[in-house]
Design a protein around this motif. Sequence first.
Motif, PDB file in Angstrom:
ATOM      1  N   ALA A  12       0.816  -1.220   0.000  1.00 45.36           N
ATOM      2  CA  ALA A  12       0.000   0.000   0.000  1.00 45.36           C
ATOM      3  C   ALA A  12       0.843   1.261   0.000  1.00 45.36           C
ATOM      4  O   ALA A  12       0.446   2.288  -0.552  1.00 45.36           O
ATOM      5  CB  ALA A  12      -0.933   0.007   1.204  1.00 45.36           C
ATOM      6  N   LEU A  15       1.591   2.932  -3.399  1.00 40.27           N
ATOM      7  CA  LEU A  15       0.476   3.596  -4.076  1.00 40.27           C
ATOM      8  C   LEU A  15       0.280   5.016  -3.583  1.00 40.27           C
ATOM      9  O   LEU A  15      -0.071   5.909  -4.353  1.00 40.27           O
ATOM     10  CB  LEU A  15      -0.813   2.799  -3.863  1.00 40.27           C
ATOM     11  N   SER A  16       0.501   5.249  -2.282  1.00 37.88           N
ATOM     12  CA  SER A  16       0.215   6.554  -1.685  1.00 37.88           C
ATOM     13  C   SER A  16       1.124   7.642  -2.221  1.00 37.88           C
ATOM     14  O   SER A  16       0.790   8.826  -2.126  1.00 37.88           O
ATOM     15  CB  SER A  16       0.346   6.471  -0.161  1.00 37.88           C
ATOM     16  N   ILE A  19      -0.698   8.152  -6.127  1.00 39.61           N
ATOM     17  CA  ILE A  19      -2.134   8.363  -6.333  1.00 39.61           C
ATOM     18  C   ILE A  19      -2.725   9.092  -5.136  1.00 39.61           C
ATOM     19  O   ILE A  19      -2.320   8.854  -3.991  1.00 39.61           O
ATOM     20  CB  ILE A  19      -2.866   7.014  -6.526  1.00 39.61           C
ATOM     21  N   PRO A  21      -5.135  10.042  -2.123  1.00 38.36           N
ATOM     22  CA  PRO A  21      -5.821   9.140  -1.183  1.00 38.36           C
ATOM     23  C   PRO A  21      -7.272   8.857  -1.546  1.00 38.36           C
ATOM     24  O   PRO A  21      -7.756   7.738  -1.374  1.00 38.36           O
ATOM     25  CB  PRO A  21      -5.719   9.891   0.147  1.00 38.36           C
ATOM     26  N   TYR A  23      -8.666   8.597  -4.423  1.00 33.90           N
ATOM     27  CA  TYR A  23      -8.756   7.615  -5.498  1.00 33.90           C
ATOM     28  C   TYR A  23      -8.318   6.229  -5.030  1.00 33.90           C
ATOM     29  O   TYR A  23      -8.871   5.220  -5.470  1.00 33.90           O
ATOM     30  CB  TYR A  23      -7.909   8.075  -6.685  1.00 33.90           C
ATOM     31  N   ILE A  24      -7.321   6.190  -4.148  1.00 35.61           N
ATOM     32  CA  ILE A  24      -6.886   4.893  -3.608  1.00 35.61           C
ATOM     33  C   ILE A  24      -8.017   4.242  -2.816  1.00 35.61           C
ATOM     34  O   ILE A  24      -8.318   3.061  -2.976  1.00 35.61           O
ATOM     35  CB  ILE A  24      -5.646   5.073  -2.716  1.00 35.61           C
ATOM     36  N   ILE A  27     -10.730   3.051  -5.126  1.00 36.77           N
ATOM     37  CA  ILE A  27     -10.358   1.795  -5.785  1.00 36.77           C
ATOM     38  C   ILE A  27     -10.537   0.615  -4.830  1.00 36.77           C
ATOM     39  O   ILE A  27     -11.050  -0.442  -5.206  1.00 36.77           O
ATOM     40  CB  ILE A  27      -8.897   1.876  -6.285  1.00 36.77           C
ATOM     41  N   GLY A  28     -10.109   0.803  -3.570  1.00 36.06           N
ATOM     42  CA  GLY A  28     -10.260  -0.261  -2.587  1.00 36.06           C
ATOM     43  C   GLY A  28     -11.712  -0.598  -2.321  1.00 36.06           C
ATOM     44  O   GLY A  28     -12.090  -1.774  -2.282  1.00 36.06           O
ATOM     45  N   ILE A  65      -6.407  -2.482   0.765  1.00 33.47           N
ATOM     46  CA  ILE A  65      -6.122  -1.130   0.270  1.00 33.47           C
ATOM     47  C   ILE A  65      -6.715  -0.080   1.199  1.00 33.47           C
ATOM     48  O   ILE A  65      -6.083   0.947   1.491  1.00 33.47           O
ATOM     49  CB  ILE A  65      -6.681  -0.957  -1.162  1.00 33.47           C
ATOM     50  N   HIS A  69      -4.636   3.016   4.129  1.00 35.52           N
ATOM     51  CA  HIS A  69      -4.757   4.366   3.579  1.00 35.52           C
ATOM     52  C   HIS A  69      -5.776   5.212   4.333  1.00 35.52           C
ATOM     53  O   HIS A  69      -5.630   6.436   4.393  1.00 35.52           O
ATOM     54  CB  HIS A  69      -5.121   4.288   2.091  1.00 35.52           C
TER      55      HIS A  69
END
Length: 205
Positions: A12, A15-16, A19, A21, A23-24, A27-28, A65, A69
């Motif tokens: 994880a 990704l941070s 992208i 937060p 959008y992350i 997505i999760g 995910i 986050h």
Amino acid sequence: MSVAIFIMSSAAGKLSTRIQPRYILAIGAASALSGSLYLSLIFNPYTTILDMFPGIFLLGVGMGIVFPHSANVIFSVAKRDQQPDASGIMNTGINLGSSLGTAVLGVVLILGSFSGLGLVFNNQAAVSSTEKITGVHQLFEKLEIENPGDIDEKQKMLKIQKVNTMKFAFNIVSFVLFIGLIISLFIPLQKKKRKHTIDPFSSHI
């Protein structure tokens, strides 16, 4: 599911940095939602663990995910003196959500099971009012002895009720995940930190 959560939680951090937060988290939530909807659609009396594997894995990926986050988002907006309060509120919210979720889904499954048994007990002609019946297996044995042609139909009704109950439980999970998906889209965008530039003239001093 636990394996998927562990894998995604470990990855994880990468990704941070790339992208936002919101959008992350979206997505999760979308991944977990797709897993829940998949389970709701494919569940039937003949579903095996292999059939459920894709949905369970997607749920784990989504949760893997979301968990790290969401904590990052909470602590990123809390000041240094607010960190202990933020940590306490977050942990309380996690435990409260877990407890409520377990309680609600548990009640749904229990009520669904009793509803299925009620369909079987409605056959008053097969079950004597004076004889004590203890356990589902003994009930089916008596039904089979007194009315052999009806036992398969009763078992089928019970299985269908169990399937409907599981589908309803997955629909509740899907609804909660959908709300989480919508909420994640309202998280403010974070401003990118400017890189510290060095004055070429002052660097020689």
